[in-house]
Design a protein around this motif. Sequence first.
Motif, PDB file in Angstrom:
ATOM      1  N   PRO A  73       1.067  -1.163   0.020  1.00 51.22           N
ATOM      2  CA  PRO A  73       0.163   0.056   0.033  1.00 51.22           C
ATOM      3  C   PRO A  73       0.886   1.271  -0.151  1.00 51.22           C
ATOM      4  CG  PRO A  73       0.114  -1.024   2.239  1.00 51.22           C
ATOM      5  CD  PRO A  73       0.544  -1.798   1.186  1.00 51.22           C
ATOM      6  N   GLN A  74       0.353   2.420  -0.504  1.00 48.30           N
ATOM      7  CA  GLN A  74       1.041   3.831  -0.704  1.00 48.30           C
ATOM      8  C   GLN A  74       1.279   4.062   0.775  1.00 48.30           C
ATOM      9  OE1 GLN A  74      -1.292   6.435  -2.979  1.00 48.30           O
ATOM     10  NE2 GLN A  74      -1.846   4.793  -4.390  1.00 48.30           N
ATOM     11  N   ILE A  75       0.171   3.944   1.851  1.00 50.32           N
ATOM     12  CA  ILE A  75       0.209   4.180   3.340  1.00 50.32           C
ATOM     13  C   ILE A  75      -0.289   3.081   3.844  1.00 50.32           C
ATOM     14  CG2 ILE A  75      -0.819   5.809   4.812  1.00 50.32           C
ATOM     15  CD1 ILE A  75      -1.792   7.583   2.410  1.00 50.32           C
ATOM     16  N   PRO A  76       0.866   2.551   4.538  1.00 44.28           N
ATOM     17  CA  PRO A  76       0.470   1.165   5.252  1.00 44.28           C
ATOM     18  C   PRO A  76      -0.259   1.140   6.326  1.00 44.28           C
ATOM     19  CG  PRO A  76       2.944   2.105   5.699  1.00 44.28           C
ATOM     20  CD  PRO A  76       2.480   2.561   4.589  1.00 44.28           C
ATOM     21  N   GLU A  77      -0.337   2.640   7.219  1.00 46.40           N
ATOM     22  CA  GLU A  77      -1.507   2.744   8.214  1.00 46.40           C
ATOM     23  C   GLU A  77      -2.965   2.603   7.643  1.00 46.40           C
ATOM     24  OE1 GLU A  77       2.231   5.057   9.300  1.00 46.40           O
ATOM     25  OE2 GLU A  77       1.089   4.721   7.331  1.00 46.40           O
ATOM     26  N   GLU A  78      -3.172   2.465   6.575  1.00 43.73           N
ATOM     27  CA  GLU A  78      -4.348   2.251   6.032  1.00 43.73           C
ATOM     28  C   GLU A  78      -5.026   0.982   5.993  1.00 43.73           C
ATOM     29  OE1 GLU A  78      -4.972   6.202   2.651  1.00 43.73           O
ATOM     30  OE2 GLU A  78      -4.791   4.026   2.022  1.00 43.73           O
ATOM     31  N   PHE A  79      -3.958   0.021   5.900  1.00 47.09           N
ATOM     32  CA  PHE A  79      -4.289  -1.314   6.031  1.00 47.09           C
ATOM     33  C   PHE A  79      -4.565  -1.509   7.407  1.00 47.09           C
ATOM     34  CE2 PHE A  79      -2.737  -5.694   6.969  1.00 47.09           C
ATOM     35  CZ  PHE A  79      -3.830  -6.422   6.249  1.00 47.09           C
ATOM     36  N   ALA A  80      -3.467  -1.227   8.140  1.00 46.07           N
ATOM     37  CA  ALA A  80      -3.900  -1.337   9.779  1.00 46.07           C
ATOM     38  C   ALA A  80      -5.222  -0.595  10.312  1.00 46.07           C
ATOM     39  CB  ALA A  80      -2.648  -0.746  10.521  1.00 46.07           C
ATOM     40  N   GLU A  81      -5.731   0.392   9.740  1.00 43.84           N
ATOM     41  CA  GLU A  81      -7.136   0.617   9.985  1.00 43.84           C
ATOM     42  C   GLU A  81      -8.073   0.052   9.693  1.00 43.84           C
ATOM     43  OE1 GLU A  81      -7.100   4.688   8.059  1.00 43.84           O
ATOM     44  OE2 GLU A  81      -5.394   5.561   9.479  1.00 43.84           O
ATOM     45  N   PHE A  82      -7.902  -0.581   8.342  1.00 44.98           N
ATOM     46  CA  PHE A  82      -9.042  -1.654   8.026  1.00 44.98           C
ATOM     47  C   PHE A  82      -9.124  -2.722   8.890  1.00 44.98           C
ATOM     48  CE2 PHE A  82      -9.700  -5.772   5.744  1.00 44.98           C
ATOM     49  CZ  PHE A  82     -10.685  -5.505   5.342  1.00 44.98           C
ATOM     50  N   CYS A  83      -7.804  -3.358   9.464  1.00 47.50           N
ATOM     51  CA  CYS A  83      -7.721  -4.586  10.381  1.00 47.50           C
ATOM     52  C   CYS A  83      -8.369  -4.003  11.558  1.00 47.50           C
ATOM     53  CB  CYS A  83      -6.305  -4.920  10.456  1.00 47.50           C
ATOM     54  SG  CYS A  83      -5.418  -5.621   9.146  1.00 47.50           S
ATOM     55  N   ALA A  84      -8.062  -3.026  12.030  1.00 52.78           N
ATOM     56  CA  ALA A  84      -8.696  -2.350  13.256  1.00 52.78           C
ATOM     57  C   ALA A  84     -10.326  -2.413  13.299  1.00 52.78           C
ATOM     58  CB  ALA A  84      -8.000  -1.411  13.769  1.00 52.78           C
ATOM     59  N   ALA A  85     -10.658  -1.658  11.767  1.00 52.34           N
ATOM     60  CA  ALA A  85     -11.899  -1.503  11.863  1.00 52.34           C
ATOM     61  C   ALA A  85     -12.881  -2.818  11.626  1.00 52.34           C
ATOM     62  CB  ALA A  85     -12.285  -0.768  10.601  1.00 52.34           C
ATOM     63  N   MET A  86     -12.154  -3.959  11.034  1.00 53.82           N
ATOM     64  CA  MET A  86     -12.965  -5.037  11.194  1.00 53.82           C
ATOM     65  C   MET A  86     -12.843  -5.762  12.526  1.00 53.82           C
ATOM     66  SD  MET A  86     -14.025  -5.508   7.940  1.00 53.82           S
ATOM     67  CE  MET A  86     -14.316  -3.691   8.278  1.00 53.82           C
ATOM     68  N   ILE A  87     -11.866  -5.674  13.391  1.00 51.20           N
ATOM     69  CA  ILE A  87     -11.866  -6.316  14.581  1.00 51.20           C
ATOM     70  C   ILE A  87     -12.983  -5.614  15.519  1.00 51.20           C
ATOM     71  CG2 ILE A  87     -10.534  -6.631  16.658  1.00 51.20           C
ATOM     72  CD1 ILE A  87     -10.023  -8.870  14.478  1.00 51.20           C
ATOM     73  N   ARG A  88     -13.043  -4.471  15.432  1.00 58.48           N
ATOM     74  CA  ARG A  88     -14.012  -3.588  16.000  1.00 58.48           C
ATOM     75  C   ARG A  88     -15.327  -3.977  16.009  1.00 58.48           C
ATOM     76  NH1 ARG A  88     -11.381   0.821  15.278  1.00 58.48           N
ATOM     77  NH2 ARG A  88     -12.843   1.591  13.410  1.00 58.48           N
ATOM     78  N   ARG A  89     -15.608  -4.178  14.372  1.00 55.54           N
ATOM     79  CA  ARG A  89     -16.962  -4.639  14.113  1.00 55.54           C
ATOM     80  C   ARG A  89     -17.349  -5.741  14.331  1.00 55.54           C
ATOM     81  NH1 ARG A  89     -19.988  -1.871  10.448  1.00 55.54           N
ATOM     82  NH2 ARG A  89     -21.576  -2.714   9.337  1.00 55.54           N
TER      83      ARG A  89
END
Length: 311
Positions: free
Chosen positions: A276-292
């Motif tokens: 990814p251009q911005i690796p933090e965006e993948f981390a944000e996706f992972c966090a959002a899925m766990i949160r959900r």
Amino acid sequence: MIEAAMIWNEPNNKSHWDPELDPDWSRFATMAILAADAIGRENPAITKVLGGISPIDAGFMSRMKEFGVLDHVDAVAVHGFPLDWNLWQIHEWPHKLGEIATAADIPVWVSEVGVSTFGAEEVQVWGLRRTAELLLGLAPRVQWYSLYDLPRSWEATTRHREAEGSSYYRHFYMGLLREDGTPKPALEEFVRHTPQMGLVQWFHYEDHRLDDAVAWMERLGVTHLRTGLSWADSFRPNALDWFDRQMEALADFNVTVTFCFTPEHRGLQPHHTSPPQIPEEFAEFCAAMIRRYAPAVGDNMATTQRVSAAW
């Protein structure tokens, strides 16, 4: 319920991570650390697993250790297909696991192992039986790939497709069930090893097989399932509706959810294998899925997230 989160799928395989864009795996290591920490912040009880490597390469695992990735995960995973794609024999499985265990010094899961029926269905029966003899009791998780054959109208997730010759077409015959849902001979052998042996089944976006798959897994006595939630798919129309349906259908299983695949518009290059251009965006996706789907116990965010249209 989700018991584990796997960070990427076969990162050392060029069909899933582009080595030309990340020749020393430093970009992957950075992304994996960010994702593992993001998952842990959302729910410390979730087991964090470094994505199953294929080929099984102790050198790659040592590289991840040098980058500090293994300090942020609870286990590592390997994928092996010695009767189809690997250049080693099936009886070498214990040795292969030992190499990775020595390099990683944390638990090693076998998150994909399987045998194609491309040549003969009888080969799968023998391969499953021998795999069970070699691996059950040796690894904390052994997950057979897969329940269904891949429909021939779809494409296998690999870079060179038909140019790979028979290696490509083997992807379509890994199931215990044929494309039409009829059982292969190995299904009877598989039942002898559940629930100790788990299962892998990737569900494509709006996969028509989901409900039938759940019914089959219940019938077979499967308790541990590995599947995936695609970061790339999250940008499709109504993606969260599909994710909700998938995870609700799988709620009664102990699920290892694999987070992977770069959206074309978020990669260094427009391909799912791109860093990814911005690796933090993948981390944000992972966090959002766990949160959900796997909020920490007592976290009232579950209700909030399920009625939210955004993550």
